[in-house]
Design a protein around this motif. Structure first.
Motif, short mmCIF file in Angstrom:
data_model
loop_
_atom_site.label_atom_id
_atom_site.label_comp_id
_atom_site.label_asym_id
_atom_site.label_seq_id
_atom_site.Cartn_x
_atom_site.Cartn_y
_atom_site.Cartn_z
N LEU A 88 3.86 -6.36 6.14
CA LEU A 88 2.41 -6.22 6.27
C LEU A 88 1.99 -5.51 7.56
O LEU A 88 0.89 -4.97 7.63
N ARG B 47 1.78 0.36 4.20
CA ARG B 47 0.58 0.34 3.38
C ARG B 47 0.83 -0.32 2.03
O ARG B 47 -0.01 -1.05 1.51
N ARG C 168 0.41 -4.05 2.23
CA ARG C 168 -0.99 -4.46 2.32
C ARG C 168 -1.68 -4.38 0.96
O ARG C 168 -2.47 -5.25 0.59
N HIS D 257 -0.52 -7.33 -1.16
CA HIS D 257 -1.24 -8.55 -0.81
C HIS D 257 -2.65 -8.55 -1.39
O HIS D 257 -3.11 -9.57 -1.93
N ARG D 258 -3.34 -7.43 -1.28
CA ARG D 258 -4.70 -7.37 -1.82
C ARG D 258 -4.72 -7.56 -3.32
O ARG D 258 -5.66 -8.15 -3.87
#
Length: 318
Positions: free
Chosen positions: A291, A295, A298, A301-302
């Motif tokens: 994280l 990218r 991230r 995770h989103r």
């Protein structure tokens, strides 16, 4: 280690190089779990992060032959009843623990960003406690959450079951068990899941060395026999997949387990379930943890957060 996959992000290449470096610094006399935990935590310190720590509570319940620790994560200051997420950590059925930084990060970040109470059980590990011990622990955790939902301030109608890697196998098998025993699960979230460890399992061998996953038999070693691996309790891809909760499956492009995860999604759809699935291009089996600088992690995770929120909102409107 020879990197055979094309188009690897520079952060992934740096992470792979650090795996080699840190592995070379380890005590060769240390046991596998000690070495794995040291490697994982060192890498997390460089590539992972916990932007918004959650409140962490430890529970101990009865399971099988002994006590089972379950760590709960709640958004700080959360008031009232929350949707709940039971997540089974990864570790090839023989590694991982609740204090490993990557597991703390996954649970904490998801609790805060998705607005969930996240529960992570310290299930039995092979080879000391082979199948079915881990599954018994997962079943005990889910039953406890449902039975004690009022005390835990969670909504028993909004419990999502999920898992990462080997934890995905346990999660998928847990959903089969819950269906067959009349327990409600509102959603299933599987990340780079192990869904079949039989000799005939879908597998992409060209990505095995790259991910430190040489073969299906290596995953199975110490956890289950060849005969057990042909049963849905160990390899949920081989089960009756009708009447299962809404499911989201996430796979990584350069992961040998991608073939099984995508086959599982296809079989779920064929069985009439509501299913979505994503393949993350350029990703490896463990890169969702990077994280701090990748990218792709991230975005991973989103996506998890968006799926959890969708589960909670859909069930709240039902």
């Amino acid at each position: 280690m020879t990197l055979t996959a094309p188009h690897l992000d520079p952060m992934i290449r740096a992470w792979q190089m650090r795996i080699e470096d840190v592995t070379g610094e380890q005590d060769p006399d240390a046991d596998e779990r000690t070495r794995s935990r040291m490697l994982s935590d060192r890498l997390f310190a460089e590539f992972g992060e916990i932007p918004s720590p959650a409140e962490r509570i430890t529970h101990v319940i009865a399971s099988g032959a002994g006590d089972l620790r379950i760590d709960e994560y709640r958004p700080a200051g959360a008031v009232g009843e929350l949707p709940a997420y039971l997540v089974l950590h990864g570790g090839a059925f023989r590694l991982g623990d609740l204090d490993e930084l990557i597991n703390v990060a996954f649970c904490s970040n998801r609790a805060v960003d998705a607005g969930y109470a996240v529960f992570c059980p310290e299930y039995a590990l092979a080879p000391a406690r082979p199948h079915p011990a881990a599954s018994i622990d997962a079943q005990a955790a889910l039953a406890w959450m449902i039975d004690h939902s009022a005390d835990l301030a969670i909504d028993a109608q909004r419990i999502v079951v999920g898992g990462v890697s080997a934890g995905g196998a346990l999660a998928a098998s847990l959903c089969l068990w819950a269906r067959d025993n009349g327990l409600d699960v509102s959603g299933q979230l599987l990340e780079v899941p192990v869904v079949d460890i039989s000799d005939d399992a879908p597998w992409l061998p060209e990505y095995g060395e790259l991910n430190g996953l040489p073969s299906v038999s290596d995953l199975r070693a110490g956890y289950a026999s060849e005969q057990e691996a042909e049963t849905p309790a160990v390899s949920p891809l081989r089960g009756d997949l009708h009447d299962l909760p809404t499911t989201h499956v996430m796979t990584a492009e350069f992961d040998p387990l991608r073939a099984g995860g995508e086959a599982f999604a296809e079989r779920l759809i064929a069985a009439g379930n509501r299913v979505t699935a994503t393949r993350h291009l350029g990703a490896l089996h463990g890169t969702q943890a990077l994280l701090k600088g990748y990218r792709g992690a991230r975005l991973w995770h989103r996506e998890v957060v968006a799926v959890l929120r969708d589960f909670a909102e859909r069930d709240a409107q039902a």
